[in-house]
Write an enzyme that holds these catalytic residues in place. Structure first.
Site, PDB file in Angstrom:
ATOM      1  N   HIS A  57       0.820  -1.219   0.000  1.00  0.00           N
ATOM      2  CA  HIS A  57       0.000   0.000   0.000  1.00  0.00           C
ATOM      3  C   HIS A  57       0.848   1.261   0.000  1.00  0.00           C
ATOM      4  CE1 HIS A  57       0.911  -0.775   4.237  1.00  0.00           C
ATOM      5  NE2 HIS A  57       0.732   0.516   4.466  1.00  0.00           N
ATOM      6  N   ARG A  82       9.645  -1.290   3.732  1.00  0.00           N
ATOM      7  CA  ARG A  82       9.571  -0.500   2.505  1.00  0.00           C
ATOM      8  C   ARG A  82       9.942  -1.392   1.325  1.00  0.00           C
ATOM      9  NH1 ARG A  82      13.003   3.639   3.722  1.00  0.00           N
ATOM     10  NH2 ARG A  82      11.379   4.913   4.645  1.00  0.00           N
TER      11      ARG A  82
HETATM   12 ZN    ZN Z   1       0.985   1.469   6.385  1.00  0.00          ZN
END
Ligand code: ZN
Length: 318
Positions: free
Chosen positions: A177, A197
């Site tokens: 997301h 990440r």
């Molecule tokens: Zn998040």
């Protein structure tokens, strides 16, 4: 203080953060007294060590939310958690945020020193007409996911879906997301900060790319992703002056309340954490306006709202 007797709203002074991708709307529209540009986040209802809110007025003026949780568990229905379980933020993204994924509790327990995992959800307060958001991916199998990631086939892999003001998105652990530029959201999440990440659009910060967490991301990403259709729903057009439940999972329950005139309901939850996202009015006689965050404690009784305003509220199961 005897149990269940506090008939007082607990207003919180939030903690704001500066981020390279932030804007100025949190000061200019929401009224938070923060200097400078690049204001990315307002931690509106937070007991996290990196941003612990302070009670603004009343019997507990000056107390941190973490302290209130420890000293007065009765205000929160004596829940069996070792800390305030949620974190409510308003995020003003003026640039694309990096693409991330969070682990669940079980993975974080083993690989992140016993931390909680992170489930979160987003309510879209504002976005452009043709806005999109990153949620999910297009890999059909784990092998395909790994191949696309290792070979950097990001445009093929990353799934963007259109969003509109008033949409609600649940981000389960394992969901890829990211918020895109010019989107303002209210995020409700578990009180945790574990983030992996996956991709940062090959951007450089001070001449360097930011660290990625590819192996951990591959470990936790759910394959296949939930369908695009299942990933977003509209929270528009709900009955006015009612506490409308818009989502519930084991980690939190989320409500929307649009006051237009008078609204009244019974506070029957362990606590209700409320954020005013638009408009102004009163709550049990106290003036409230856009940008205010408050907790309605356990046993508060009848909640009475007046005016013209829109709120998102959250609680947890007792
Ligand atoms: Zn998040």
């Amino acid at each position: 203080m005897k149990e269940n007797q506090l008939h007082e709203l607990l207003f919180l002074d939030p903690v704001c953060t500066h981020n390279i991708w932030g804007g100025t709307r949190l000061r200019e529209e929401f009224g938070y007294p923060v200097e400078g540009d690049g204001i990315g986040e307002c931690w509106g209802i937070s007991a996290h060590p990196e941003g612990d809110g302070t009670v603004r007025s009343g019997s507990f003026q000056g107390e941190k939310l973490s302290g209130l949780w420890d000293k007065h568990p009765e205000l929160f229905g004596n829940l069996p958690y070792d800390r305030y379980p949620l974190l409510t933020k308003i995020i003003d993204a003026q640039d694309d945020l990096s693409i991330q994924v969070h682990p669940d509790d079980a993975y974080a327990q083993v690989y992140e020193n016993g931390s909680l995992g992170k489930t979160e959800c987003w309510f879209i307060c504002d976005c452009a007409e043709d806005a999109a958001i990153v949620i999910g991916h297009n890999a059909r199998t784990k092998e395909e996911l790994e191949e696309m990631v290792r070979q950097g086939k990001w445009t093929e892999l990353i799934r963007e879906i259109p969003i509109h003001k008033g949409d609600f998105l649940q981000i389960d652990p394992g969901t890829v997301h990211a918020i895109k530029a010019h989107t303002l959201i209210l995020e409700t999440q578990q009180n945790s900060a574990i983030t992996y990440r996956l991709y940062d659009y090959d951007r450089l910060q001070n001449g360097k790319s930011r660290e990625l967490h590819i192996d951990k991301s591959l470990d936790v990403i759910t394959v296949p992703a939930k369908s695009a259709q299942e990933s977003v729903k509209s929270a528009n057009g709900l009955p006015e002056n009612e506490l409308n439940q818009i989502y519930a999972c084991g980690k939190y329950t989320i409500f929307k309340l649009d006051v237009n005139g008078n609204a009244s309901f019974e506070q029957k939850y362990p606590f209700l954490a409320a954020s005013v996202l638009e408009g102004a009015g009163t709550m049990n006689g106290a003036e409230v306006r856009k940008g205010d965050h408050f907790i309605i404690p356990c046993g508060f009784g009848k909640v009475e709202g007046n005016g013209n305003m829109s709120l998102i509220l959250s609680t947890v199961e007792s």
